[in-house]
Scaffold this motif. Sequence first.
Motif, mmCIF file in Angstrom:
data_model
loop_
_atom_site.group_PDB
_atom_site.id
_atom_site.type_symbol
_atom_site.label_atom_id
_atom_site.label_comp_id
_atom_site.label_asym_id
_atom_site.label_seq_id
_atom_site.Cartn_x
_atom_site.Cartn_y
_atom_site.Cartn_z
ATOM 1 N N VAL A 30 1.524 3.022 1.118
ATOM 2 C CA VAL A 30 0.299 2.829 1.894
ATOM 3 C C VAL A 30 -0.907 3.227 1.038
ATOM 4 N N THR A 31 -2.028 2.572 1.290
ATOM 5 C CA THR A 31 -3.249 2.841 0.539
ATOM 6 C C THR A 31 -4.394 3.115 1.505
ATOM 7 N N PHE A 32 -5.109 4.209 1.282
ATOM 8 C CA PHE A 32 -6.313 4.497 2.074
ATOM 9 C C PHE A 32 -7.531 4.364 1.169
ATOM 10 N N GLU A 33 -8.506 3.613 1.637
ATOM 11 C CA GLU A 33 -9.766 3.521 0.899
ATOM 12 C C GLU A 33 -10.658 4.693 1.278
ATOM 13 N N ARG A 34 -11.625 4.988 0.417
ATOM 14 C CA ARG A 34 -12.593 6.042 0.732
ATOM 15 C C ARG A 34 -13.351 5.703 2.002
ATOM 16 N N GLY A 35 -13.512 6.706 2.859
ATOM 17 C CA GLY A 35 -14.295 6.510 4.072
ATOM 18 C C GLY A 35 -13.514 5.980 5.257
ATOM 19 N N GLU A 36 -12.195 5.848 5.123
ATOM 20 C CA GLU A 36 -11.398 5.409 6.271
ATOM 21 C C GLU A 36 -11.174 6.578 7.244
ATOM 22 N N PHE A 37 -10.941 6.231 8.501
ATOM 23 C CA PHE A 37 -10.556 7.196 9.529
ATOM 24 C C PHE A 37 -9.228 6.695 10.086
ATOM 25 N N VAL A 38 -8.131 7.350 9.653
ATOM 26 C CA VAL A 38 -6.784 6.862 9.927
ATOM 27 C C VAL A 38 -6.071 7.786 10.912
ATOM 28 N N ALA A 39 -5.516 7.214 11.974
ATOM 29 C CA ALA A 39 -4.665 7.976 12.882
ATOM 30 C C ALA A 39 -3.215 7.765 12.478
ATOM 31 N N VAL A 40 -2.416 8.837 12.525
ATOM 32 C CA VAL A 40 -0.984 8.753 12.223
ATOM 33 C C VAL A 40 -0.223 9.044 13.512
ATOM 34 N N MET A 41 0.533 8.056 13.971
ATOM 35 C CA MET A 41 1.246 8.162 15.241
ATOM 36 C C MET A 41 2.752 8.032 15.006
ATOM 37 N N GLY A 42 3.521 8.258 16.079
ATOM 38 C CA GLY A 42 4.972 8.090 15.988
ATOM 39 C C GLY A 42 5.664 9.173 16.778
ATOM 40 N N PRO A 43 6.891 8.898 17.241
ATOM 41 C CA PRO A 43 7.614 9.890 18.031
ATOM 42 C C PRO A 43 7.971 11.131 17.216
ATOM 43 N N SER A 44 8.316 12.181 17.923
ATOM 44 C CA SER A 44 8.740 13.419 17.286
ATOM 45 C C SER A 44 9.915 13.140 16.348
#
Length: 249
Positions: A30-44
């Motif tokens: 995965v790649t994140f660019e500068r200035g992104e606002f990323v949520a990380v979701m998923g079950p326990s």
Amino acid sequence: MASPIIDTEGLTKDYHLGPHTVHALRGVSVTFERGEFVAVMGPSGSGKSTFMNLLGCLDTPTGGSYVLDGERVAGLSPDALARIRNAKIGFVFQQFNLLPRTSALENVELPLLYAGLTARERRSRARTRLESVGLADRASHHPSQLSGGQQQRVAIARALVNDPAVILADEPTGNLDTRTSVEVLALLQRLNRDGLTIVLVTHELDIAAYASRSLTFRDGRLKNDDRTAKPRDAAATLAELPVEEDEAA
Ligand code: ADP
Ligand code: MG
């Protein structure tokens, strides 16, 4: 073109428990660019914390590559990881993790102890950060004298005081009521609009709606990667929520 702030390729993490191997991450690219606002979701158990620990240089991957702000991180020594972590990452936790018998200002100063600044410079930078989260008038309060939302804002000021490249927040609103959660999200959105990259773990869709991108993990794999052109605006949500009596002061 600016290089990505975060770039992982085939990232894996195995935990060995006696004869058993737990494949906590099974190849995340995965790649994140500068200035992104990323949520990380998923079950326990899906690998969210493992992923965040690797991004935060708190742990090393079993395989794959990780480049943070142009630096190749996978395979570095613990000392080198600690140096990169201090320089580039700001952490925000569900439990705030503030030192109890210590003022808000001193809590914000803590990460600067290793930055080679004079006491006066540390104090001045910490004060500026407290102001930027709206807590200039609470500088001498101890955590127990602050509301949960104020404590989390102190923790965010602390995370920002080193001018990190990225903020990693693990369930930062998990201990807060609805209105206070949205206030914290409004602060994060404002910082994000000013250019800060934010990665936020949450299990609530209502919270992820404020991010511009949502990753969903399942069984150690990245299952979905969704972008939205129009994330919810926390300031607008706040304007519609009723103000509670004890928060009006
Ligand atoms: P999440 O944060 O999504 O709940 P985790 O990343 O904490 O998931 O865990 C992913 C998997 O790795 C789970 O099966 C968990 O039990 C296992 N795991 C996490 N940390 C360890 C550890 N230190 N030792 C052994 N297994 C672990
Ligand atoms: Mg977790």
